[in-house]
Design a protein around this motif. Sequence first.
Motif, PDB file in Angstrom:
ATOM      1  N   UNK A 328      30.578  59.885  51.269  1.00 40.64           N
ATOM      2  CA  UNK A 328      31.183  58.668  51.789  1.00 40.64           C
ATOM      3  C   UNK A 328      30.156  57.547  51.711  1.00 40.64           C
ATOM      4  N   UNK A 329      30.626  56.341  51.924  1.00 38.04           N
ATOM      5  CA  UNK A 329      29.737  55.183  52.086  1.00 38.04           C
ATOM      6  C   UNK A 329      30.360  54.265  53.121  1.00 38.04           C
ATOM      7  N   UNK A 330      29.507  53.622  53.906  1.00 30.24           N
ATOM      8  CA  UNK A 330      29.968  52.727  54.964  1.00 30.24           C
ATOM      9  C   UNK A 330      29.165  51.444  54.918  1.00 30.24           C
ATOM     10  N   UNK A 331      29.880  50.336  54.810  1.00 31.47           N
ATOM     11  CA  UNK A 331      29.192  49.047  54.791  1.00 31.47           C
ATOM     12  C   UNK A 331      28.395  48.828  56.066  1.00 31.47           C
ATOM     13  N   UNK A 332      28.912  49.325  57.203  1.00 26.17           N
ATOM     14  CA  UNK A 332      28.215  49.130  58.468  1.00 26.17           C
ATOM     15  C   UNK A 332      26.881  49.861  58.511  1.00 26.17           C
ATOM     16  N   UNK A 333      26.694  50.865  57.620  1.00 26.40           N
ATOM     17  CA  UNK A 333      25.423  51.581  57.555  1.00 26.40           C
ATOM     18  C   UNK A 333      24.451  50.939  56.582  1.00 26.40           C
ATOM     19  N   UNK A 334      24.921  49.949  55.844  1.00 22.03           N
ATOM     20  CA  UNK A 334      24.061  49.293  54.874  1.00 22.03           C
ATOM     21  C   UNK A 334      24.457  49.501  53.435  1.00 22.03           C
ATOM     22  N   UNK A 335      25.523  50.290  53.177  1.00 21.51           N
ATOM     23  CA  UNK A 335      26.004  50.435  51.808  1.00 21.51           C
ATOM     24  C   UNK A 335      26.637  49.133  51.342  1.00 21.51           C
ATOM     25  N   UNK A 336      26.732  48.969  50.028  1.00 18.22           N
ATOM     26  CA  UNK A 336      27.319  47.760  49.484  1.00 18.22           C
ATOM     27  C   UNK A 336      28.820  47.710  49.606  1.00 18.22           C
ATOM     28  N   UNK A 337      29.454  48.834  49.934  1.00 17.99           N
ATOM     29  CA  UNK A 337      30.908  48.896  50.113  1.00 17.99           C
ATOM     30  C   UNK A 337      31.223  50.144  50.907  1.00 17.99           C
ATOM     31  N   UNK A 338      32.491  50.301  51.259  1.00 12.63           N
ATOM     32  CA  UNK A 338      32.941  51.483  51.991  1.00 12.63           C
ATOM     33  C   UNK A 338      33.864  52.302  51.097  1.00 12.63           C
ATOM     34  N   UNK A 339      33.619  53.590  51.027  1.00 13.48           N
ATOM     35  CA  UNK A 339      34.547  54.486  50.343  1.00 13.48           C
ATOM     36  C   UNK A 339      34.585  55.811  51.084  1.00 13.48           C
ATOM     37  N   UNK A 340      35.582  56.637  50.768  1.00 15.40           N
ATOM     38  CA  UNK A 340      35.762  57.932  51.415  1.00 15.40           C
ATOM     39  C   UNK A 340      35.310  59.080  50.514  1.00 15.40           C
ATOM     40  N   UNK A 341      34.588  58.763  49.474  1.00 15.86           N
ATOM     41  CA  UNK A 341      34.062  59.797  48.603  1.00 15.86           C
ATOM     42  C   UNK A 341      34.198  59.421  47.135  1.00 15.86           C
ATOM     43  N   UNK A 342      33.182  59.756  46.359  1.00 10.14           N
ATOM     44  CA  UNK A 342      33.194  59.549  44.916  1.00 10.14           C
ATOM     45  C   UNK A 342      32.734  60.836  44.237  1.00 10.14           C
ATOM     46  N   UNK A 343      33.226  61.058  43.017  1.00 10.72           N
ATOM     47  CA  UNK A 343      32.688  62.099  42.155  1.00 10.72           C
ATOM     48  C   UNK A 343      32.236  61.425  40.865  1.00 10.72           C
ATOM     49  N   UNK A 344      30.966  61.597  40.538  1.00 11.46           N
ATOM     50  CA  UNK A 344      30.355  60.993  39.353  1.00 11.46           C
ATOM     51  C   UNK A 344      30.081  62.066  38.297  1.00 11.46           C
ATOM     52  N   UNK A 345      30.165  61.658  37.044  1.00  8.19           N
ATOM     53  CA  UNK A 345      29.874  62.543  35.912  1.00  8.19           C
ATOM     54  C   UNK A 345      28.745  61.927  35.097  1.00  8.19           C
ATOM     55  N   UNK A 346      27.682  62.716  34.882  1.00  5.96           N
ATOM     56  CA  UNK A 346      26.581  62.267  34.037  1.00  5.96           C
ATOM     57  C   UNK A 346      26.504  63.153  32.803  1.00  5.96           C
ATOM     58  N   UNK A 347      26.539  62.525  31.625  1.00  5.41           N
ATOM     59  CA  UNK A 347      26.454  63.223  30.345  1.00  5.41           C
ATOM     60  C   UNK A 347      25.040  63.050  29.791  1.00  5.41           C
ATOM     61  N   UNK A 348      24.190  64.064  29.893  1.00  5.54           N
ATOM     62  CA  UNK A 348      22.798  63.901  29.467  1.00  5.54           C
ATOM     63  C   UNK A 348      22.658  63.539  27.994  1.00  5.54           C
ATOM     64  N   UNK A 349      23.501  64.119  27.138  1.00  4.73           N
ATOM     65  CA  UNK A 349      23.353  63.878  25.702  1.00  4.73           C
ATOM     66  C   UNK A 349      23.718  62.447  25.320  1.00  4.73           C
ATOM     67  N   UNK A 350      24.482  61.750  26.195  1.00  2.93           N
ATOM     68  CA  UNK A 350      24.849  60.363  25.933  1.00  2.93           C
ATOM     69  C   UNK A 350      24.135  59.381  26.866  1.00  2.93           C
ATOM     70  N   UNK A 351      23.425  59.903  27.851  1.00  5.34           N
ATOM     71  CA  UNK A 351      22.808  59.062  28.891  1.00  5.34           C
ATOM     72  C   UNK A 351      23.849  58.149  29.513  1.00  5.34           C
ATOM     73  N   UNK A 352      24.994  58.731  29.815  1.00  8.12           N
ATOM     74  CA  UNK A 352      26.152  57.976  30.293  1.00  8.12           C
ATOM     75  C   UNK A 352      26.577  58.474  31.666  1.00  8.12           C
ATOM     76  N   UNK A 353      26.843  57.537  32.577  1.00  5.11           N
ATOM     77  CA  UNK A 353      27.325  57.850  33.918  1.00  5.11           C
ATOM     78  C   UNK A 353      28.722  57.247  34.080  1.00  5.11           C
ATOM     79  N   UNK A 354      29.672  58.061  34.582  1.00 13.27           N
ATOM     80  CA  UNK A 354      31.046  57.617  34.737  1.00 13.27           C
ATOM     81  C   UNK A 354      31.548  57.985  36.122  1.00 13.27           C
TER      82      UNK A 354
END
Length: 455
Positions: A328-354
Amino acid sequence: MSATRRQILAAGIVFTGAVSELFAGSASAAALGGHAGYGPLLPDPAGLLDLPAGFSYTVLSRQGDPLRSGEGLVPSNHDGMAAFPGRRGRVHLVRNHENRVTGKIGVPTVEGLTYDPAAKGGCTALELDGRNRVLGERVAVAGTAVNCAGGPTPWNTWLTCEETEDRAGTNGYTKDHGFVFEVDGADPRRTGAVPLTAMGRFQHEAVAVDPRSGIVYETEDAFQHPFGLFYRFLPAKPLGGTGSLRAGGALEAMRVPGVPDLSVIQETGARFEGVEWVPVPDPSAATTPIRLQDFGPRGITHAQKLEGCYWGAGRAGGPGSVYFVSSFARAKDGSGATHFGQVWKYEPHRRRLTLVVVFGPDTDIQLPGESPDNICLTPSGGLMVCEDGDGAQHVYGVNRKGEVYAVARGAQNIGTPDAPEWGEFAGVTFSPDGRTMYVNCYTPGTTFAVTGPWR
């Protein structure tokens, strides 16, 4: 947790994004696309675990019972866990115990397996036969602190992670903490109680190993500003078993150019090319926590509450990707925005984050509402999420269509009849043959083996 259950029922949570991304690399994942679960959960007459019709459970271990090794009592606070193949069809379960210095049943100290006698965390190992009968249960590592999650290695050991940065002299500890330890569930004395200091000293959560390169990816669970980092460890001797990680290596942190805070990214499918990896100035954090160290004028990329981490194999034998969760992220804690969860994918062979999945306020209260935590891929290509929050606690499954269904519900009331409470689930994992789901109830510490018509 991201919010109380009452808030979730008022706001709802929904997945957005390419949920099918989460199943990349599973040859049989398409089989999950046509169903949304196994039916309603039936109340358990024994008051332990509610399951769908056709499923049953066995209690493998409960806190406070004697360890079969005679080393003491089964510790409390059952957390991260993994299952490994043994000889003659046996299974080795390695289980974390997220104990701090006081208040719970600590992991017994055992000579040769204890790092800091003042610390109460660690791991225990269970040996099971093909029918999930417990053949043995013993201490696997002791004297560690706040063992929350970790991850399996390709050579069938468990990396257990300390979610603390306490130093010697703090809270009664006699040694520094905040390390990763390697545990061999079949032979704990082969790995002992050796901190893998080159992998960094910080509030570790989970790890995932690239089976091709041996690179270890690590998440940092920091929910207070400044937030944690996403790391990679380049072992000096890749894929050499336990010796590879003990031989040291280089620790680096991820920098996404132009993005100091991942929480500000809210659009699923957002893609960042040219991800950079910056050497960590002082992995031991001798004077300054790593996330506060000087990474140069361009800074480093932070994210609140980084937790789950797993490796997804590439399709048709191609290069794979590492997935990691911001719970999660909370703006009140100092994050740049609030969300209830993210899943990120990093492809090492492409150096790409999605950004592939976002949990956010919407209307569907049926979805797992207490933010994503550790994620388990099933052998058949499914996804399991352990719920951690207020109210009823579930293990949820997710199929390729993004449909969410309950697999299990905790029935052990740790509150009162008028104000019931249930312990969170943790450590969901599957047997090597895919026929059994193992899962922990954190409080009271209970390890279940669940069998049934798994697809």
